[in-house]
Design an enzyme around this catalytic site. Structure first.
Site, PDB file in Angstrom:
ATOM      1  N   ASP A   1     -11.567   2.278   3.748  1.00  0.00           N
ATOM      2  CA  ASP A   1     -11.860   0.851   3.656  1.00  0.00           C
ATOM      3  C   ASP A   1     -13.359   0.583   3.518  1.00  0.00           C
ATOM      4  O   ASP A   1     -13.763  -0.515   3.156  1.00  0.00           O
ATOM      5  CB  ASP A   1     -11.399   0.154   4.949  1.00  0.00           C
TER       6      ASP A   1
ATOM      7  N   GLN B   1      -4.955  -1.882   9.358  1.00  0.00           N
ATOM      8  CA  GLN B   1      -4.821  -3.206   8.755  1.00  0.00           C
ATOM      9  C   GLN B   1      -5.433  -4.270   9.677  1.00  0.00           C
ATOM     10  O   GLN B   1      -5.104  -4.342  10.856  1.00  0.00           O
ATOM     11  CB  GLN B   1      -3.330  -3.497   8.484  1.00  0.00           C
TER      12      GLN B   1
ATOM     13  N   LYS C   1       0.846  -1.208   0.000  1.00  0.00           N
ATOM     14  CA  LYS C   1       0.000   0.000   0.000  1.00  0.00           C
ATOM     15  C   LYS C   1       0.878   1.253   0.000  1.00  0.00           C
ATOM     16  O   LYS C   1       0.612   2.214  -0.721  1.00  0.00           O
ATOM     17  CB  LYS C   1      -0.960  -0.039   1.206  1.00  0.00           C
TER      18      LYS C   1
HETATM   19  N1  GUN Z   1      -7.076  -7.226   5.870  1.00  0.00           N
HETATM   20  C1  GUN Z   1      -7.367  -7.993   4.788  1.00  0.00           C
HETATM   21  N2  GUN Z   1      -7.924  -7.244   3.814  1.00  0.00           N
HETATM   22  C2  GUN Z   1      -7.995  -5.980   4.293  1.00  0.00           C
HETATM   23  C3  GUN Z   1      -8.470  -4.748   3.745  1.00  0.00           C
HETATM   24  O1  GUN Z   1      -8.978  -4.669   2.617  1.00  0.00           O
HETATM   25  N3  GUN Z   1      -8.360  -3.660   4.569  1.00  0.00           N
HETATM   26  C4  GUN Z   1      -7.838  -3.737   5.817  1.00  0.00           C
HETATM   27  N4  GUN Z   1      -7.785  -2.607   6.542  1.00  0.00           N
HETATM   28  N5  GUN Z   1      -7.391  -4.869   6.354  1.00  0.00           N
HETATM   29  C5  GUN Z   1      -7.459  -5.973   5.597  1.00  0.00           C
END
Ligand code: GUN
Length: 300
Positions: free
Chosen positions: A120, A97, A53
Protein backbone atom coordinates in the site's frame (compact mmCIF):
# COMPACT_ATOMS: atom_id res chain seq x y z
CA UNK A 1 -16.67 15.54 -27.58
CA UNK A 2 -14.91 14.79 -24.30
CA UNK A 3 -12.79 11.70 -23.91
CA UNK A 4 -14.30 9.37 -21.30
CA UNK A 5 -11.23 7.76 -19.74
CA UNK A 6 -11.83 4.02 -19.56
CA UNK A 7 -10.04 2.87 -16.40
CA UNK A 8 -11.49 -0.61 -16.67
CA UNK A 9 -9.94 -1.15 -20.11
CA UNK A 10 -6.52 0.24 -19.11
CA UNK A 11 -6.55 -1.87 -15.92
CA UNK A 12 -7.33 -4.98 -18.00
CA UNK A 13 -4.27 -4.30 -20.19
CA UNK A 14 -2.07 -3.93 -17.11
CA UNK A 15 -3.47 -7.15 -15.60
CA UNK A 16 -2.80 -9.00 -18.88
CA UNK A 17 0.87 -7.94 -18.69
CA UNK A 18 1.02 -8.97 -15.03
CA UNK A 19 -0.54 -12.39 -15.77
CA UNK A 20 2.33 -13.03 -18.20
CA UNK A 21 4.90 -11.84 -15.61
CA UNK A 22 3.39 -14.13 -12.96
CA UNK A 23 3.55 -17.12 -15.35
CA UNK A 24 7.18 -16.26 -16.02
CA UNK A 25 8.05 -16.14 -12.31
CA UNK A 26 6.47 -19.56 -11.84
CA UNK A 27 8.30 -21.03 -14.84
CA UNK A 28 11.77 -19.60 -14.21
CA UNK A 29 11.84 -19.21 -10.42
CA UNK A 30 9.18 -21.65 -9.24
CA UNK A 31 7.68 -18.79 -7.23
CA UNK A 32 4.10 -17.52 -7.06
CA UNK A 33 3.56 -13.94 -5.79
CA UNK A 34 1.34 -13.93 -2.68
CA UNK A 35 -0.87 -11.23 -1.17
CA UNK A 36 -2.44 -11.30 2.30
CA UNK A 37 -5.47 -9.07 2.79
CA UNK A 38 -6.66 -8.35 6.33
CA UNK A 39 -10.17 -7.11 7.01
CA UNK A 40 -11.17 -6.07 10.51
CA UNK A 41 -14.90 -5.91 11.26
CA UNK A 42 -17.89 -5.72 8.97
CA UNK A 43 -17.66 -2.43 7.06
CA UNK A 44 -19.81 -3.23 3.97
CA UNK A 45 -17.76 -1.04 1.58
CA UNK A 46 -14.47 -2.58 2.85
CA UNK A 47 -15.92 -6.07 2.29
CA UNK A 48 -16.63 -5.19 -1.36
CA UNK A 49 -13.10 -3.76 -1.87
CA UNK A 50 -11.49 -6.84 -0.32
CA UNK A 51 -13.46 -9.24 -2.52
CA UNK A 52 -12.45 -7.20 -5.60
CA UNK A 53 -8.78 -7.52 -4.59
CA UNK A 54 -9.13 -11.30 -4.13
CA UNK A 55 -10.79 -11.59 -7.54
CA UNK A 56 -7.95 -9.67 -9.21
CA UNK A 57 -5.38 -12.01 -7.60
CA UNK A 58 -7.24 -15.04 -9.00
CA UNK A 59 -7.43 -13.42 -12.46
CA UNK A 60 -3.67 -13.01 -12.82
CA UNK A 61 -2.52 -16.08 -10.87
CA UNK A 62 -1.41 -14.39 -7.63
CA UNK A 63 -1.86 -16.47 -4.46
CA UNK A 64 -4.14 -14.71 -1.97
CA UNK A 65 -5.04 -15.16 1.68
CA UNK A 66 -7.96 -13.37 3.30
CA UNK A 67 -7.81 -12.86 7.08
CA UNK A 68 -11.06 -11.78 8.69
CA UNK A 69 -10.68 -10.36 12.19
CA UNK A 70 -13.53 -9.54 14.59
CA UNK A 71 -14.55 -5.91 15.07
CA UNK A 72 -13.55 -5.96 18.76
CA UNK A 73 -10.10 -7.53 18.30
CA UNK A 74 -7.21 -5.67 19.89
CA UNK A 75 -4.38 -3.80 18.16
CA UNK A 76 -1.97 -6.38 19.63
CA UNK A 77 -3.91 -9.30 18.10
CA UNK A 78 -3.83 -7.64 14.69
CA UNK A 79 -0.11 -6.87 14.98
CA UNK A 80 0.48 -10.50 15.99
CA UNK A 81 -1.10 -11.64 12.73
CA UNK A 82 0.92 -9.11 10.71
CA UNK A 83 4.15 -10.34 12.33
CA UNK A 84 3.32 -13.91 11.30
CA UNK A 85 2.64 -12.73 7.73
CA UNK A 86 5.87 -10.69 7.73
CA UNK A 87 7.73 -13.99 8.20
CA UNK A 88 5.67 -16.05 5.73
CA UNK A 89 7.59 -17.24 2.66
CA UNK A 90 4.34 -17.48 0.67
CA UNK A 91 3.42 -13.84 1.22
CA UNK A 92 5.08 -10.93 -0.63
CA UNK A 93 2.49 -8.24 0.07
CA UNK A 94 0.36 -7.41 3.13
CA UNK A 95 -2.66 -5.13 2.94
CA UNK A 96 -4.65 -4.05 5.97
CA UNK A 97 -7.94 -2.67 4.68
CA UNK A 98 -8.63 0.79 6.13
CA UNK A 99 -10.39 2.30 7.96
CA UNK A 100 -9.79 0.22 11.09
CA UNK A 101 -12.33 0.34 13.95
CA UNK A 102 -11.94 3.47 16.08
CA UNK A 103 -10.40 1.70 19.11
CA UNK A 104 -7.46 0.39 17.07
CA UNK A 105 -4.14 2.21 16.82
CA UNK A 106 -3.85 2.50 13.03
CA UNK A 107 -0.40 4.11 13.15
CA UNK A 108 1.09 1.20 15.16
CA UNK A 109 -0.59 -1.29 12.83
CA UNK A 110 0.73 0.38 9.66
CA UNK A 111 4.24 0.56 11.12
CA UNK A 112 4.23 -3.17 11.92
CA UNK A 113 4.04 -4.17 8.24
CA UNK A 114 7.45 -5.18 6.92
CA UNK A 115 8.83 -2.43 4.62
CA UNK A 116 9.32 -4.85 1.74
CA UNK A 117 5.72 -6.19 2.02
CA UNK A 118 4.07 -2.75 2.33
CA UNK A 119 2.24 -2.93 -1.02
CA UNK A 120 0.00 0.00 0.00
CA UNK A 121 3.03 2.27 0.60
CA UNK A 122 1.51 3.41 3.91
CA UNK A 123 4.58 2.88 6.14
CA UNK A 124 6.15 6.26 7.08
CA UNK A 125 9.55 5.10 5.75
CA UNK A 126 8.07 4.32 2.32
CA UNK A 127 6.07 7.58 2.39
CA UNK A 128 9.31 9.45 3.14
CA UNK A 129 11.07 7.78 0.20
CA UNK A 130 8.19 8.88 -2.02
CA UNK A 131 8.57 12.48 -0.85
CA UNK A 132 12.33 12.55 -1.47
CA UNK A 133 11.85 11.13 -4.96
CA UNK A 134 13.46 7.74 -4.21
CA UNK A 135 10.38 5.51 -4.00
CA UNK A 136 10.81 1.82 -3.24
CA UNK A 137 7.12 1.25 -3.90
CA UNK A 138 4.33 3.53 -5.18
CA UNK A 139 0.97 3.99 -3.46
CA UNK A 140 -1.81 2.23 -5.40
CA UNK A 141 -4.40 4.97 -6.02
CA UNK A 142 -1.93 7.79 -6.81
CA UNK A 143 0.08 5.44 -9.08
CA UNK A 144 -3.18 4.36 -10.74
CA UNK A 145 -4.10 8.01 -11.41
CA UNK A 146 -0.68 8.77 -12.91
CA UNK A 147 -0.90 5.68 -15.13
CA UNK A 148 -4.47 6.53 -16.16
CA UNK A 149 -3.32 9.98 -17.32
CA UNK A 150 -0.22 8.74 -19.16
CA UNK A 151 -2.01 5.85 -20.89
CA UNK A 152 -4.69 8.35 -22.04
CA UNK A 153 -2.01 10.55 -23.64
CA UNK A 154 -2.22 13.21 -20.91
CA UNK A 155 1.19 14.17 -19.57
CA UNK A 156 1.14 16.21 -16.32
CA UNK A 157 4.58 17.74 -17.10
CA UNK A 158 4.43 21.52 -16.84
CA UNK A 159 0.66 21.44 -16.19
CA UNK A 160 -1.15 23.00 -13.26
CA UNK A 161 -2.59 20.04 -11.37
CA UNK A 162 -5.11 20.83 -8.63
CA UNK A 163 -5.83 18.07 -6.12
CA UNK A 164 -8.95 18.28 -3.97
CA UNK A 165 -8.42 16.43 -0.69
CA UNK A 166 -5.45 15.93 1.65
CA UNK A 167 -5.88 12.29 2.72
CA UNK A 168 -2.87 10.10 3.47
CA UNK A 169 -4.14 7.55 0.92
CA UNK A 170 -4.66 9.86 -2.08
CA UNK A 171 -4.15 13.64 -1.81
CA UNK A 172 -0.82 13.88 0.01
CA UNK A 173 1.03 11.01 -1.74
CA UNK A 174 -0.32 12.13 -5.13
CA UNK A 175 1.04 15.62 -4.44
CA UNK A 176 4.44 14.06 -3.63
CA UNK A 177 4.45 11.99 -6.82
CA UNK A 178 3.35 14.63 -9.31
CA UNK A 179 5.74 17.36 -8.14
CA UNK A 180 8.84 15.15 -8.57
CA UNK A 181 11.51 15.94 -11.13
CA UNK A 182 10.73 12.77 -13.04
CA UNK A 183 9.05 11.47 -16.18
CA UNK A 184 5.25 11.58 -15.99
CA UNK A 185 5.43 14.12 -13.13
CA UNK A 186 7.08 17.61 -13.21
CA UNK A 187 3.69 19.23 -12.59
CA UNK A 188 2.90 22.40 -10.68
CA UNK A 189 0.69 21.03 -7.95
CA UNK A 190 -1.84 22.80 -5.73
CA UNK A 191 -3.46 20.86 -2.89
CA UNK A 192 -6.88 22.11 -1.74
CA UNK A 193 -8.88 20.88 1.25
CA UNK A 194 -11.91 21.65 3.40
CA UNK A 195 -10.33 24.84 4.80
CA UNK A 196 -9.18 26.27 1.45
CA UNK A 197 -10.58 29.73 0.72
CA UNK A 198 -12.32 30.22 -2.62
CA UNK A 199 -11.87 26.68 -3.92
CA UNK A 200 -13.73 27.52 -7.14
CA UNK A 201 -11.11 30.13 -8.10
CA UNK A 202 -8.34 27.53 -7.74
CA UNK A 203 -10.13 24.59 -9.42
CA UNK A 204 -11.08 26.87 -12.34
CA UNK A 205 -7.38 27.46 -12.98
CA UNK A 206 -6.53 23.74 -13.16
CA UNK A 207 -5.30 22.09 -16.34
CA UNK A 208 -5.84 18.78 -14.55
CA UNK A 209 -8.28 18.59 -11.63
CA UNK A 210 -8.19 15.51 -9.39
CA UNK A 211 -11.11 15.20 -6.98
CA UNK A 212 -10.54 13.07 -3.88
CA UNK A 213 -12.57 14.95 -1.32
CA UNK A 214 -15.24 12.35 -0.44
CA UNK A 215 -18.24 14.59 -1.19
CA UNK A 216 -20.78 13.24 -3.69
CA UNK A 217 -21.11 15.34 -6.90
CA UNK A 218 -19.08 18.20 -5.33
CA UNK A 219 -17.39 19.41 -8.54
CA UNK A 220 -19.79 21.23 -10.87
CA UNK A 221 -19.27 22.63 -14.37
CA UNK A 222 -18.70 26.17 -13.08
CA UNK A 223 -15.67 24.93 -11.08
CA UNK A 224 -13.69 23.60 -14.05
CA UNK A 225 -11.77 25.23 -16.89
CA UNK A 226 -12.84 24.70 -20.52
CA UNK A 227 -10.95 21.80 -22.13
CA UNK A 228 -9.29 20.72 -18.89
CA UNK A 229 -8.92 17.14 -17.64
CA UNK A 230 -10.93 15.90 -14.66
CA UNK A 231 -10.08 12.74 -12.69
CA UNK A 232 -12.68 11.56 -10.18
CA UNK A 233 -11.37 9.49 -7.24
CA UNK A 234 -14.60 9.62 -5.21
CA UNK A 235 -16.59 6.50 -4.33
CA UNK A 236 -19.65 7.69 -2.45
CA UNK A 237 -22.74 5.65 -1.65
CA UNK A 238 -25.92 7.69 -1.98
CA UNK A 239 -29.45 6.42 -1.46
CA UNK A 240 -31.27 5.41 -4.64
CA UNK A 241 -34.78 4.04 -4.29
CA UNK A 242 -34.80 2.95 -7.94
CA UNK A 243 -31.91 0.55 -7.34
CA UNK A 244 -32.43 -2.94 -5.89
CA UNK A 245 -29.64 -2.36 -3.35
CA UNK A 246 -31.22 0.92 -2.25
CA UNK A 247 -28.07 2.90 -3.06
CA UNK A 248 -25.82 3.84 -5.93
CA UNK A 249 -22.15 4.79 -6.21
CA UNK A 250 -21.30 8.29 -7.39
CA UNK A 251 -18.02 10.18 -7.59
CA UNK A 252 -16.91 13.55 -6.25
CA UNK A 253 -17.65 15.08 -9.66
CA UNK A 254 -21.09 15.77 -11.08
CA UNK A 255 -20.29 13.79 -14.24
CA UNK A 256 -23.34 14.84 -16.30
CA UNK A 257 -22.82 18.52 -15.47
CA UNK A 258 -19.07 18.56 -16.14
CA UNK A 259 -18.52 16.16 -19.04
CA UNK A 260 -19.55 18.53 -21.86
CA UNK A 261 -17.09 21.22 -20.77
CA UNK A 262 -13.85 19.27 -20.41
CA UNK A 263 -11.34 17.57 -22.73
CA UNK A 264 -11.29 14.33 -20.75
CA UNK A 265 -12.99 12.94 -17.67
CA UNK A 266 -12.82 9.66 -15.74
CA UNK A 267 -16.16 8.12 -14.73
CA UNK A 268 -17.25 6.51 -11.46
CA UNK A 269 -17.42 3.56 -11.48
CA UNK A 270 -14.94 2.43 -14.15
CA UNK A 271 -12.26 5.11 -13.78
CA UNK A 272 -9.72 5.21 -10.94
CA UNK A 273 -11.15 2.23 -8.97
CA UNK A 274 -9.98 -0.55 -11.33
CA UNK A 275 -6.58 1.16 -11.65
CA UNK A 276 -6.03 1.07 -7.86
CA UNK A 277 -6.48 -2.70 -7.91
CA UNK A 278 -4.24 -3.14 -10.97
CA UNK A 279 -1.48 -1.17 -9.18
CA UNK A 280 -1.89 -3.33 -6.06
CA UNK A 281 -1.31 -6.38 -8.24
CA UNK A 282 1.74 -4.68 -9.80
CA UNK A 283 3.19 -3.87 -6.37
CA UNK A 284 2.67 -7.48 -5.23
CA UNK A 285 4.41 -8.88 -8.31
CA UNK A 286 7.26 -6.34 -7.93
CA UNK A 287 7.65 -7.24 -4.23
CA UNK A 288 8.00 -10.89 -5.28
CA UNK A 289 10.62 -9.99 -7.92
CA UNK A 290 12.56 -7.93 -5.34
CA UNK A 291 12.55 -10.89 -2.90
CA UNK A 292 13.85 -13.23 -5.62
CA UNK A 293 16.65 -10.76 -6.44
CA UNK A 294 17.53 -10.27 -2.75
CA UNK A 295 17.65 -14.01 -1.96
CA UNK A 296 19.63 -14.63 -5.18
CA UNK A 297 22.21 -12.10 -4.03
CA UNK A 298 22.44 -13.76 -0.60
CA UNK A 299 23.09 -17.16 -2.16
CA UNK A 300 25.95 -15.87 -4.33
N1 GUN B 1 -9.18 2.00 2.19
C1 GUN B 1 -9.50 2.84 1.17
N2 GUN B 1 -8.55 2.81 0.21
C2 GUN B 1 -7.61 1.93 0.63
C3 GUN B 1 -6.38 1.47 0.07
O1 GUN B 1 -5.94 1.88 -1.01
N3 GUN B 1 -5.69 0.56 0.83
C4 GUN B 1 -6.14 0.12 2.03
N4 GUN B 1 -5.39 -0.77 2.70
N5 GUN B 1 -7.28 0.54 2.58
C5 GUN B 1 -8.01 1.43 1.89
Amino acid sequence: MSLIIDGKKIALQIKDELRAAVADLKKHHNTVPGLAVILVGNNPASKVYVSMKEKACAEIGVYSEKHLIGEDSSTEELIGLIETLNKSEKIHGILVQLPLPGHMESKKVIESVSLSKDVDCFHPYNVGRLLTGEPVISPCTPAGIQELLLKSGINPEGQHVVILGRSNIVGKPLFAMLCQKSKGANATVTLCHSRTNDIKKITSAADILIAAIGKPNFVKADMVKNDSVVIDVGTNRISDKASEKGYKIVGDVDFEDVKGKVRAISPVPGGVGPMTIAMLMKNTVNACVSRIKATGRKQQ
